[in-house]
Scaffold this active site. Structure first.
Site, PDB file in Angstrom:
ATOM      1  N   GLY A   7       0.818  -1.208   0.000  1.00 26.63           N
ATOM      2  CA  GLY A   7       0.000   0.000   0.000  1.00 26.63           C
ATOM      3  C   GLY A   7       0.850   1.255   0.000  1.00 26.63           C
ATOM      4  CB  CYS A  42      -8.543  14.168   1.976  1.00 27.82           C
ATOM      5  SG  CYS A  42      -7.771  12.867   2.966  1.00 27.82           S
ATOM      6  N   PRO A 271       5.606 -12.152  13.943  1.00 28.98           N
ATOM      7  CG  PRO A 271       7.054 -13.763  14.812  1.00 28.98           C
ATOM      8  CD  PRO A 271       5.646 -13.580  14.326  1.00 28.98           C
ATOM      9  CE1 TYR A 417      -8.299  41.357  20.165  1.00 27.00           C
ATOM     10  CE2 TYR A 417      -6.908  42.680  21.609  1.00 27.00           C
ATOM     11  CZ  TYR A 417      -7.971  42.584  20.727  1.00 27.00           C
ATOM     12  OH  TYR A 417      -8.692  43.698  20.403  1.00 27.00           O
TER      13      TYR A 417
HETATM   14  C1  LIG Z   1     -13.198  10.749  -0.307  1.00 28.25           C
HETATM   15  C2  LIG Z   1     -12.341  10.667   0.915  1.00 28.25           C
HETATM   16  C3  LIG Z   1     -12.127  11.795   1.686  1.00 28.25           C
HETATM   17  C4  LIG Z   1     -11.344  11.718   2.845  1.00 28.25           C
HETATM   18  N1  LIG Z   1     -11.136  12.861   3.562  1.00 28.25           N
HETATM   19  C5  LIG Z   1     -10.322  12.823   4.641  1.00 28.25           C
HETATM   20  C6  LIG Z   1      -9.986  14.007   5.341  1.00 28.25           C
HETATM   21  O1  LIG Z   1     -10.429  15.116   4.980  1.00 28.25           O
HETATM   22  N2  LIG Z   1      -9.167  13.914   6.419  1.00 28.25           N
HETATM   23  C7  LIG Z   1      -8.632  12.713   6.820  1.00 28.25           C
HETATM   24  O2  LIG Z   1      -7.864  12.706   7.804  1.00 28.25           O
HETATM   25  N3  LIG Z   1      -8.912  11.576   6.163  1.00 28.25           N
HETATM   26  C8  LIG Z   1      -9.740  11.598   5.095  1.00 28.25           C
HETATM   27  N4  LIG Z   1     -10.018  10.455   4.390  1.00 28.25           N
HETATM   28  C9  LIG Z   1      -9.492   9.174   4.903  1.00 28.25           C
HETATM   29  C10 LIG Z   1      -8.049   8.980   4.490  1.00 28.25           C
HETATM   30  O3  LIG Z   1      -7.913   9.147   3.107  1.00 28.25           O
HETATM   31  C11 LIG Z   1      -7.606   7.597   4.916  1.00 28.25           C
HETATM   32  O4  LIG Z   1      -7.855   7.419   6.279  1.00 28.25           O
HETATM   33  C12 LIG Z   1      -6.114   7.421   4.669  1.00 28.25           C
HETATM   34  O5  LIG Z   1      -5.805   7.605   3.323  1.00 28.25           O
HETATM   35  C13 LIG Z   1      -5.692   6.023   5.120  1.00 28.25           C
HETATM   36  O6  LIG Z   1      -4.352   5.864   4.860  1.00 28.25           O
HETATM   37  P1  LIG Z   1      -3.751   4.410   4.589  1.00 28.25           P
HETATM   38  O7  LIG Z   1      -2.302   4.605   4.385  1.00 28.25           O
HETATM   39  O8  LIG Z   1      -4.239   3.482   5.624  1.00 28.25           O
HETATM   40  O9  LIG Z   1      -4.467   3.960   3.246  1.00 28.25           O
HETATM   41  P2  LIG Z   1      -4.547   4.683   1.843  1.00 28.25           P
HETATM   42  O10 LIG Z   1      -4.022   6.059   1.889  1.00 28.25           O
HETATM   43  O11 LIG Z   1      -5.940   4.468   1.355  1.00 28.25           O
HETATM   44  O12 LIG Z   1      -3.557   3.810   0.959  1.00 28.25           O
HETATM   45  C14 LIG Z   1      -3.798   2.457   0.740  1.00 28.25           C
HETATM   46  C15 LIG Z   1      -3.168   2.048  -0.569  1.00 28.25           C
HETATM   47  O13 LIG Z   1      -3.228   0.633  -0.659  1.00 28.25           O
HETATM   48  C16 LIG Z   1      -3.586   0.237  -1.986  1.00 28.25           C
HETATM   49  N5  LIG Z   1      -4.186  -1.086  -1.898  1.00 28.25           N
HETATM   50  C17 LIG Z   1      -5.395  -1.457  -1.436  1.00 28.25           C
HETATM   51  N6  LIG Z   1      -5.519  -2.806  -1.427  1.00 28.25           N
HETATM   52  C18 LIG Z   1      -4.354  -3.288  -1.899  1.00 28.25           C
HETATM   53  C19 LIG Z   1      -3.828  -4.612  -2.098  1.00 28.25           C
HETATM   54  N7  LIG Z   1      -4.522  -5.712  -1.795  1.00 28.25           N
HETATM   55  N8  LIG Z   1      -2.588  -4.729  -2.598  1.00 28.25           N
HETATM   56  C20 LIG Z   1      -1.833  -3.631  -2.890  1.00 28.25           C
HETATM   57  N9  LIG Z   1      -2.280  -2.376  -2.720  1.00 28.25           N
HETATM   58  C21 LIG Z   1      -3.516  -2.207  -2.216  1.00 28.25           C
HETATM   59  C22 LIG Z   1      -4.502   1.330  -2.472  1.00 28.25           C
HETATM   60  O14 LIG Z   1      -4.447   1.425  -3.883  1.00 28.25           O
HETATM   61  C23 LIG Z   1      -3.902   2.589  -1.787  1.00 28.25           C
HETATM   62  O15 LIG Z   1      -2.980   3.238  -2.618  1.00 28.25           O
HETATM   63  C24 LIG Z   1     -10.775  10.484   3.230  1.00 28.25           C
HETATM   64  C25 LIG Z   1     -10.980   9.348   2.442  1.00 28.25           C
HETATM   65  C26 LIG Z   1     -11.739   9.432   1.290  1.00 28.25           C
HETATM   66  C27 LIG Z   1     -11.944   8.212   0.440  1.00 28.25           C
END
Ligand SMILES: Cc1cc2nc3c(=O)[nH]c(=O)nc-3n(C[C@H](O)[C@H](O)[C@H](O)COP(=O)(O)OP(=O)(O)OC[C@H]3O[C@@H](n4cnc5c(N)ncnc54)[C@H](O)[C@@H]3O)c2cc1C
Length: 441
Positions: A7, A42, A271, A417
């Site tokens: 990811g 986001c 692990p 302020y």
């Molecule tokens: C429309 C929207 C608006 C949002 N707005 C906000 C906001 O304003 N503020 C905020 O704090 N959070 C917001 N979020 C939530 C935030 O985007 C997520 O919480 C954050 O991106 C999670 O980070 P992560 O690293 O866990 O996963 P992600 O950033 O989602 O990254 C996961 C990656 O894993 C990849 N992936 C998935 N499954 C697999 C697999 N099996 N094999 C290989 N790759 C895979 C995906 O392609 C992706 O690139 C929003 C989310 C969305 C969808």
């Protein structure tokens, strides 16, 4: 050291950067489904709305830092006994293997598609989700010439999308099973301010309402909501996300109620396997109960902690407050910590005022609510809604909760302020003092 990060998102990237800053020689490999490096998810609702120019602006290519990127591949099966992960090429279907010394599960989450008639059958034919570049791009194209949308879910993604669709000229109704907007983060009185604003914008709201069926043969023609047929061209499903962890299900990695179980160093029970971001269950920073925080701000912090530990530096992630902010039209909404319903006998204080003195140009209306635990006198939550300054106040409250401050501590906090920027007696301080008065009774 071979580090494999499943990811390339908010968490995975920060883990890699943290390792690279401390270890120039680490072999860091990303596996990701996307065919490009990074996405800023986001921003998706804001492209739909037109506030951000284009979907392309949300894509980001990493500078060369010696990372290996296996893109358009998915993590397919984790085999911890052999320190090996299988990948699947999303173009050819071919399975291959990558070995690791340390592995990070950082595959985020995807929107839940509820098991109701029509949801799967009409996906992309009027049923949409907003969780990736592709899904939101498809929605944005489909919207052209359409008239009516139902948005399922009154959280941030649902409401930001509802507002975007309204700005694109559609008639929009939001349906939500819970009793108010942002029900997990806002008390009903605070949610009421937002709801009035949405109604004034022409967005319909139905609470305590359940989506039962989506109707249509080739395309969506309507939805059945709590027994009533509502004609529409579009149904947006924004009622929750599910972590992308199918590939670790049989690996022995332990799951809790909310996601993968990790310790303070973001290590799983297996692990050399770490997990971060939307995939993991966290603890509440307030009372250590199992908690969920699927937000970018948690993912990047957890990435730094996992990366530091892999690089040999002892860092811990102590817990989450689910601090969030959203902007819907002109209105800022932000909250942190517990709502009143989470704390027995919670005492709260609320104040509404301007962000600058009324004699100074440009002050905006803001309402702040603070919540305290009567037993400990500590501040445990905050909510703010207004036309400016909501997230700033919430960040102060978040720091106060982290520092285990009492309501008196918050009230005694010195704030800057200058009439061109702020007021002497800030709305946050007024709310804190209102709460203190109630506690002193
Ligand atoms: C429309 C929207 C608006 C949002 N707005 C906000 C906001 O304003 N503020 C905020 O704090 N959070 C917001 N979020 C939530 C935030 O985007 C997520 O919480 C954050 O991106 C999670 O980070 P992560 O690293 O866990 O996963 P992600 O950033 O989602 O990254 C996961 C990656 O894993 C990849 N992936 C998935 N499954 C697999 C697999 N099996 N094999 C290989 N790759 C895979 C995906 O392609 C992706 O690139 C929003 C989310 C969305 C969808």
């Amino acid at each position: 050291m071979k580090v494999v990060i499943c990811g390339l998102g908010a968490g995975g990237l920060h883990a890699a950067l943290t390792i690279r800053k401390r270890n120039k020689d680490a072999e860091i490999t990303f596996i990701d489904r996307k065919d490009f490096d990074m996405l800023h998810p986001c921003g998706l609702p804001y492209v739909l709305e037109g506030t951000v120019d284009s979907f392309e602006k949300l894509k980001h290519t990493l500078p060369d830092m010696g990372f290996t990127k296996i893109l358009r591949h998915e993590a397919f099966r984790l085999i911890p006994g052999e320190h090996r992960i299988e990948t699947r090429d999303l173009t050819t279907g071919q399975i291959a293997s990558v070995n690791y010394d340390k592995l990070i599960i950082a595959t985020g989450s995807s929107a839940v598609i509820p098991p109701i008639p029509g949801a799967q059958e009409l996906l992309w034919k009027g049923v949409f989700i907003v969780d990736s570049y592709e899904s939101t791009f498809k929605l944005s194209e489909f919207v052209k010439g359409k008239r009516a949308a139902i948005v399922v879910g009154a959280g941030a993604i649902g409401l930001e999308t509802a507002h975007a669709l309204r700005m694109r000229g559609l008639s929009v109704t939001v349906i939500e099973m819970l009793p108010c907007a942002f029900a997990k983060s806002l008390d009903q009185d605070m949610a009421g301010i937002l709801q009035e604003y949405l109604i004034a914008k022409g967005i319909g709201l139905q609470f305590g309402a359940k989506l039962e069926r989506i109707e249509g043969t080739d395309f969506v023609t309507g939805a059945v909501v709590s027994g009533t047929v509502m004609p529409c061209d579009l149904v947006i499903l924004a009622a929750g996300v599910r972590s992308n962890t199918a590939y670790v299900k049989d690996s022995g990695v332990a799951f809790g109620k909310w996601g993968i179980q990790v310790n303070e160093r973001m290590q799983t029970n297996v692990p050399d396997v770490y997990a971060i971001g939307d995939c993991v269950q966290v603890h509440s920073l307030i009372d250590q109960r199992d908690w969920m925080m699927q937000l970018a701000v948690a993912a990047y912090k957890q990435g730094i902690v996992a990366g530091a530990n892999i690089a040999g530096i002892d860092r811990t992630y102590k817990g989450a407050l689910t601090t969030f902010a959203s902007k819907i039209g002109e209105l800022e909404i932000a909250a942190t910590g517990f709502t009143s319903g989470f704390v027995e006998g919670a005492i709260s204080g609320k104040a509404t005022g301007l962000t600058k003195p009324e004699w100074c140009h440009g002050g905006k209306e803001l309402t702040v609510k603070v919540i305290a635990d009567p037993k400990t006198k500590r501040i445990v939550g905050g909510q703010a809604i207004g036309y400016a300054g909501a997230s700033e106040r919430i960040n102060i409250i978040s720091a106060a909760i982290k520092g285990k401050s009492t309501m008196l501590d918050l009230s005694e906090t010195e704030m800057a302020y200058c009439p061109a920027l702020s007021d002497t007696y800030d709305v946050l301080m007024q709310a804190a003092d209102n709460c203190l008065r109630k506690m002193e009774r």
